[in-house]
Write a protein that holds these residues in place. Structure first.
Motif, PDB file in Angstrom:
ATOM      1  N   SER A 132       2.565   1.661  -3.552  1.00  0.00           N
ATOM      2  CA  SER A 132       1.658   2.012  -4.636  1.00  0.00           C
ATOM      3  C   SER A 132       1.220   3.460  -4.579  1.00  0.00           C
ATOM      4  N   THR A 133       1.353   4.119  -3.427  1.00  0.00           N
ATOM      5  CA  THR A 133       0.945   5.515  -3.302  1.00  0.00           C
ATOM      6  C   THR A 133       2.131   6.448  -3.105  1.00  0.00           C
ATOM      7  N   SER A 134       3.350   5.943  -3.191  1.00  0.00           N
ATOM      8  CA  SER A 134       4.549   6.755  -3.026  1.00  0.00           C
ATOM      9  C   SER A 134       5.063   7.174  -4.388  1.00  0.00           C
ATOM     10  N   ASP A 177      -1.579  14.230  -4.591  1.00  0.00           N
ATOM     11  CA  ASP A 177      -2.580  14.344  -5.640  1.00  0.00           C
ATOM     12  C   ASP A 177      -1.917  14.808  -6.933  1.00  0.00           C
ATOM     13  N   ASP A 224       0.828  -1.206   0.000  1.00  0.00           N
ATOM     14  CA  ASP A 224       0.000   0.000   0.000  1.00  0.00           C
ATOM     15  C   ASP A 224       0.860   1.252   0.000  1.00  0.00           C
ATOM     16  N   ARG A 225       1.946   1.226   0.765  1.00  0.00           N
ATOM     17  CA  ARG A 225       2.830   2.380   0.819  1.00  0.00           C
ATOM     18  C   ARG A 225       3.526   2.599  -0.510  1.00  0.00           C
ATOM     19  N   GLY A 275       6.461   4.285  -6.642  1.00  0.00           N
ATOM     20  CA  GLY A 275       5.378   3.985  -7.568  1.00  0.00           C
ATOM     21  C   GLY A 275       5.745   4.292  -9.002  1.00  0.00           C
ATOM     22  N   THR A 299       0.043  12.643   1.439  1.00  0.00           N
ATOM     23  CA  THR A 299      -0.784  12.312   0.283  1.00  0.00           C
ATOM     24  C   THR A 299      -0.273  13.098  -0.920  1.00  0.00           C
TER      25      THR A 299
END
Length: 287
Positions: free
Chosen positions: A19-21, A156, A16-17, A25, A154
Motif C-alpha cells: 500500500s505504500t510502494s 511523499d 502494508d508494504r 500501489g 518513504t
C-alpha cells in the motif's frame, strides 16, 4: 489454506508494504490469499491513458510476476524480507480478451539452492484464460540475529492507485530514436527499497525492444499490423540496482536474430555511472 496467527501477521506486513510502494500501489496489487509455498495476487489490467502501444500489459504482467515471486520467497522465510531478483523469465500467452479486467497471479517456491530460491508464477485473467508463465531466482535475504529492522524508503507525493503517471513515464516520446531512448527513473518507478522495481526494469527492456522493431519498419509501411510484433518471452538478468532518484536509464538494443518469422533482441539498461543494471533478452513473433 487456513491462515494461522503468524500467517495473518505476514499478510498485514506484506499489505502494508504494497500500500505504500509506488509501483505495486499504483497498479492496485492486492494480496488475496496465502497458498502452500506461495501467494495469490490480483491486480486490474492497466488500460486507459498512457497504456497504448503495449505499455499497460507489459508493465502489469512484469510487475505482478516479479512481485508474486518475491512474496512467495518472503512467505517461505517467515518474515517480511524479500530478496532481490537475480533473474526472471516471463513466457507470454495471447493478450487478455477485451472484456477481461483482472490479472490473477499464483506463485510457488519450488526449491532453494545455496543462497537462491527458485520460484514459478502462473498468471490468468478472471475467466481462467492464461496470460503468462514465469520462473526465476531470488536472493535468500534472511534476517541476521540482532540486526536492526530494515527501514523501507518513504515516498511523499506519489499518488497510489493511479497508474497513469507510471505508464506515461514508460511510454516515452514516440518519435525518439529507440537506439538512444532513455527513461527517467523517478520515484514513481520504485520498489520499497527505493530502487527501480524489477518488474519495471523488465517492462522497460521489453518496451525498448518493441520500439526498436517499430522503427525498423519503413515509415511508409507502418501500420498497426506491420508495426506490432508479439512478445513470446522476455528474460532479464539483474546485475545491480538502479536507484529511483530521478537519474536516467539508457537503453541500448541490438538484434541477435532478425528472421522473417522470429526475432531475438538484447537490451542493456545502463545507469548514469556507465554500469549495466540489467540485460533483457526477448523472443518475438513477427506480425
Amino acid at each position: 489454506m487456513a491462515a494461522g496467527v503468524g500467517d495473518v501477521e505476514m499478510l498485514r506486513r506484506l499489505f502494508d508494504r504494497v500500500s505504500t510502494s509506488p509501483v505495486d500501489g499504483c497498479l492496485g496489487l492486492r494480496l488475496e490469499e496465502l497458498l502452500p509455498g506461495g501467494v495469490r495476487l490480483r491486480a486490474p489490467i492497466p488500460r486507459g491513458p498512457g497504456s497504448a502501444g503495449g505499455v499497460g500489459i507489459a508493465v502489469g504482467l512484469s510487475v505482478i510476476c516479479d512481485a508474486a515471486g518475491g512474496w512467495a520467497m518472503a512467505l517461505a522465510q517467515g518474515n517480511e524480507l524479500s530478496g532481490p531478483t537475480i533473474e526472471l523469465r516471463v513466457d507470454h500467452a495471447p493478450a487478455p480478451a477485451g472484456g477481461a479486467r483482472w490479472m490473477i497471479a499464483e506463485s510457488r517456491l519450488r526449491h532453494t539452492v545455496g543462497e537462491a530460491a527458485s520460484v514459478t508464477v502462473d498468471v490468468v485473467d478472471e475467466q481462467g484464460r492464461e496470460l503468462a508463465h514465469a520462473q526465476g531466482h531470488f536472493v535468500l535475504d534472511t534476517a541476521v540475529a540482532g540486526a536492526q529492522p530494515r527501514e523501507w524508503a518513504t515516498f511523499d507525493g506519489v499518488a497510489l492507485d493511479r497508474p497513469d503517471e507510471l505508464l506515461a513515464a514508460l511510454a516515452g516520446q514516440p518519435e525518439a530514436d529507440p537506439d538512444e531512448w532513455t527513461v527517467i527513473a523517478t520515484p514513481q518507478l520504485a520498489n520499497p527499497r527505493g530502487q527501480v522495481h524489477g518488474g519495471v526494469l523488465m517492462a522497460i527492456g521489453q518496451l525498448a525492444q518493441r520500439r526498436a522493431q517499430v522503427e525498423w519498419v519503413p515509415r511508409a509501411k507502418r501500420n498497426v499490423e506491420r508495426a506490432a510484433p508479439s512478445p513470446l518471452s522476455i528474460q532479464v538478468d539483474y546485475l545491480r540496482p538502479a536507484m529511483a532518484d530521478g537519474s536516467e536509464l539508457s537503453c541500448d538494443t541490438e538484434y541477435l536474430r532478425n528472421g522473417r518469422r522470429f526475432r531475438t533482441l538484447n537490451t542493456e539498461l545502463t545507469r548514469p555511472d556507465g554500469r549495466v543494471a540489467a540485460t533483457a533478452t526477448g523472443l518475438w513473433s513477427v506480425a
